[in-house]
Scaffold this motif. Sequence first.
Motif, PDB file in Angstrom:
ATOM      1  N   ASP A  54      -2.395 -29.720  -1.464  1.00 24.14           N
ATOM      2  CA  ASP A  54      -1.664 -29.106  -2.529  1.00 24.14           C
ATOM      3  C   ASP A  54      -0.126 -28.574  -2.293  1.00 24.14           C
ATOM      4  N   GLY A  55       0.119 -28.503  -0.771  1.00 24.83           N
ATOM      5  CA  GLY A  55       1.374 -28.358  -0.335  1.00 24.83           C
ATOM      6  C   GLY A  55       2.222 -29.741  -0.522  1.00 24.83           C
ATOM      7  N   ALA A  58       2.880 -29.892  -4.397  1.00 21.47           N
ATOM      8  CA  ALA A  58       3.965 -28.871  -4.966  1.00 21.47           C
ATOM      9  C   ALA A  58       5.384 -29.532  -4.646  1.00 21.47           C
ATOM     10  N   GLU A  59       5.458 -30.242  -3.313  1.00 20.19           N
ATOM     11  CA  GLU A  59       6.639 -30.901  -2.830  1.00 20.19           C
ATOM     12  C   GLU A  59       7.079 -32.010  -3.757  1.00 20.19           C
ATOM     13  N   ASP A 112      -4.205 -23.980  -8.355  1.00 13.31           N
ATOM     14  CA  ASP A 112      -3.590 -23.748  -6.946  1.00 13.31           C
ATOM     15  C   ASP A 112      -2.206 -24.180  -7.193  1.00 13.31           C
ATOM     16  N   LEU A 113      -1.947 -25.576  -7.582  1.00 14.69           N
ATOM     17  CA  LEU A 113      -0.596 -26.107  -7.488  1.00 14.69           C
ATOM     18  C   LEU A 113       0.373 -25.655  -8.436  1.00 14.69           C
ATOM     19  N   ALA A 115       0.173 -22.397  -9.302  1.00 12.65           N
ATOM     20  CA  ALA A 115       0.457 -20.868  -8.593  1.00 12.65           C
ATOM     21  C   ALA A 115       1.390 -21.082  -7.505  1.00 12.65           C
ATOM     22  N   ARG A 116       1.328 -22.075  -6.677  1.00  8.74           N
ATOM     23  CA  ARG A 116       2.335 -22.508  -5.713  1.00  8.74           C
ATOM     24  C   ARG A 116       3.703 -22.749  -6.379  1.00  8.74           C
ATOM     25  N   LEU A 117       3.771 -23.361  -7.384  1.00 14.83           N
ATOM     26  CA  LEU A 117       5.117 -23.862  -7.770  1.00 14.83           C
ATOM     27  C   LEU A 117       5.665 -22.673  -8.511  1.00 14.83           C
ATOM     28  N   ARG A 118       4.743 -21.694  -9.075  1.00 16.21           N
ATOM     29  CA  ARG A 118       5.518 -20.366  -9.559  1.00 16.21           C
ATOM     30  C   ARG A 118       6.007 -19.586  -8.506  1.00 16.21           C
ATOM     31  N   ARG A 119       5.583 -19.564  -7.343  1.00 19.64           N
ATOM     32  CA  ARG A 119       6.023 -18.858  -6.102  1.00 19.64           C
ATOM     33  C   ARG A 119       7.231 -19.703  -5.857  1.00 19.64           C
ATOM     34  N   ALA A 120       7.471 -20.974  -5.857  1.00 21.34           N
ATOM     35  CA  ALA A 120       8.612 -21.656  -5.506  1.00 21.34           C
ATOM     36  C   ALA A 120       9.704 -21.512  -6.691  1.00 21.34           C
TER      37      ALA A 120
END
Length: 200
Positions: A54-55, A58-59, A112-113, A115-120
Amino acid sequence: MPTGVHIRDAREQLFDAAERVLLRDGPNALTSRAVTTEACCAKGVLHRHFADFDGFLAELVLNRIDRIEHQAAALRGSAGTGTVAGNVTAALTTLFESVAVAIVALVISRDDLRARLRRARPTGGVPALTEAAAMIASYLTAERTLGRVAADADVDTLAPTLIGAGHLLFADRKSAPPQPVAIRKVVATVLASVVPESQR
C-alpha cells in the motif's frame, strides 16, 4: 532477475510496471507479484524500496499526481494562445488518455490507499481528480485575467464540472477513447456562458 542484481532506477521501473498492469488488467489485478513480474525483477526489490504494497501504491499515485502538476504549469503557460475551449480540450485529452482514469479507479477501490493519500495530501476529494480540477481552475483564472473568460465566471465550479464530464467520457476502458469532436463539444457546452464564441 536474481535478487542480487542492481536495477537502475528501480522505483521508476516498478512504477512503470504497475502502470502497465493497471492499464492492461485493471486495479484488481495490481498485486506486488504482478508488478515485480511485469518489471522482471525479484519480489524483494519492491520491499527494499517500500515498507509495504500500500505504501508502494501511495507513492505511485503521488508520483502520477506530480505529473498533473507539471501539466498544470504548461496549461497555465498556454493562456492567451489558441482558444480557451481548444486548450481545455487538449488538457483533458492529455490527462485522461494517460493513466489518470486507471489511477482514479485504483484509489476508489482501496480504502487504505485512499486514507494514506489523504494523510499525504489533505486537499480533500478524490486524489488525481482534485489536482486535475485545480489545474483547470488555475488555467481558467489566468484566461479570466486576460479577458478571454468572463470576469464573473465561477472557475471553481466550472473546473470540476469539466473534469467530471471528461472523466465520464474516458471512463470506459473497454471501449475506444472518445473522438476529439465529442470532447470539444462537451467543453464548449460547459464554457458557453463564460467564453465568447470566438474562443470556443
